[in-house]
Design an enzyme around this catalytic site. Sequence first.
Site, short mmCIF file in Angstrom:
data_model
loop_
_atom_site.label_atom_id
_atom_site.label_comp_id
_atom_site.label_asym_id
_atom_site.label_seq_id
_atom_site.Cartn_x
_atom_site.Cartn_y
_atom_site.Cartn_z
N ASP A 97 64.30 4.58 41.41
CA ASP A 97 64.59 3.39 42.18
C ASP A 97 65.63 2.54 41.62
O ASP A 97 65.66 2.28 40.36
CB ASP A 97 63.18 2.78 42.72
CG ASP A 97 62.59 2.04 41.55
OD1 ASP A 97 62.46 2.37 40.45
OD2 ASP A 97 62.20 1.10 41.80
N GLU A 152 59.74 1.82 39.83
CA GLU A 152 59.40 1.05 38.86
C GLU A 152 59.74 -0.49 39.03
O GLU A 152 59.12 -1.37 38.28
CB GLU A 152 60.31 1.76 37.50
CG GLU A 152 60.06 1.17 36.42
CD GLU A 152 61.01 -0.05 36.11
OE1 GLU A 152 60.67 -0.51 34.71
OE2 GLU A 152 61.93 -0.73 36.52
#
Length: 416
Positions: A86, A181
């Site tokens: 991400d 994350e």
Amino acid sequence: MTPLSINHTVLERFLRYVVIDTQSDPGSPTCPSTEKQKDLGRLLAGELQAVGLADAHLDEHGYVYATIPATSDKMVPVVCFCSHMDTSPDCSGKNVKPQIVRGYPGGDIVLPGDTSQVIRVREHPALASQIGNDIVTTDGTTLLGADNKAGIAEIMDAAQFLIEHPEIKHGPIKILFTPDEEIGRGVDKVDLKKLGADFGYTIDGETAGQLEDETFSADAMTVTITGVAAHPGFAKGKMEHAIKIAAGIVERLPKDTCSPETTEGRDGFLHPTGITGSLESAKLSFIVRDFTEEGLKDKEALLTSIVEDVLREFPRSSAKIEIGRQYRNMKEIVDRHPQIVVNAMEAIRRAGLTPVRTSIRGGTDGSRLSFMGLPCPNIFAGEHAFHSRLEWISVQDMEAAVRTIVHLAMIFEENA
Ligand SMILES: [Zn+2]
């Protein structure tokens, strides 16, 4: 030792991955927080299968797992390389248009899609050591996503090289790509049993050559204030205003220390992240950060004493203070396995760089993985100015990270 001759795929991979929008969303309750992260996950699982990693797959939570089988008969520890898919919710990651400055001549880099966006040497001193390198930037309208797609591209390139060179001896290697994350949920649904690794490394650090084996320890604090409400026309001597109590607390926070804007290096902070309130009740949210448990406790005691102090002026009001544990400094765990750091430092050296062991003023997936049973320091990926439109990375640093990963796999085998 002969230097590795790698036919790199890291740049083309990087350019392929950054154009896929994988922004995570802290407001979403699902895992992954955004379905689009699976677009990259599917591509990566497919590419890993295509190079011959038969077990590569994307699971329903958006995690990619794969194994590079051992080429050595020795009992070598199983090492995992991990990056996150991400990108930060703080800056758009849609329609990323990467640009390459070939043979960077020095000087400021003006981004072509928005010329008000300039990567200035003054603000980005790391550029000074990149003269002659090829630098990838955005066009100035989005972030780049080198955080952490550089790490992904580097792990993928290293995996392809190891598969194509079975004569290089190494133990079993696990690959793990995580979602979410950036919103602190990167390891919520990881299956460490399935992963089956002894040690891990996130490839998510900044400057080439750096190894980070220490992170902040982190708590969250909330202060919920209950004041005394009264009709404002008839409030004299009765009203105790919760918003004013909250403001009094914020006002008494240290001005020259203990905040993100006044600290660096090894100093921690106490940082307000939210304030809501009305006459009768108000809530303050804080994050507390330090490298030591003692430092955390000191800051928590400081806030508690400030609250008590302010409340003395409001005798009929009250406050409830709650402390929530977020993550802990990975050093406590990593130090129990000194070979993790020793081997990584040697791999960085063999990759042609000067290894620098340092700490991060933040947390990584590795901080939580370490406490979940997978000791996991952080190796550089080469990312700079992440979470911003000025994000940049050099191709040469990415290639150095690939060499580091390959050498690290070899060193674990040599020492087994
Ligand atoms: Zn990252």
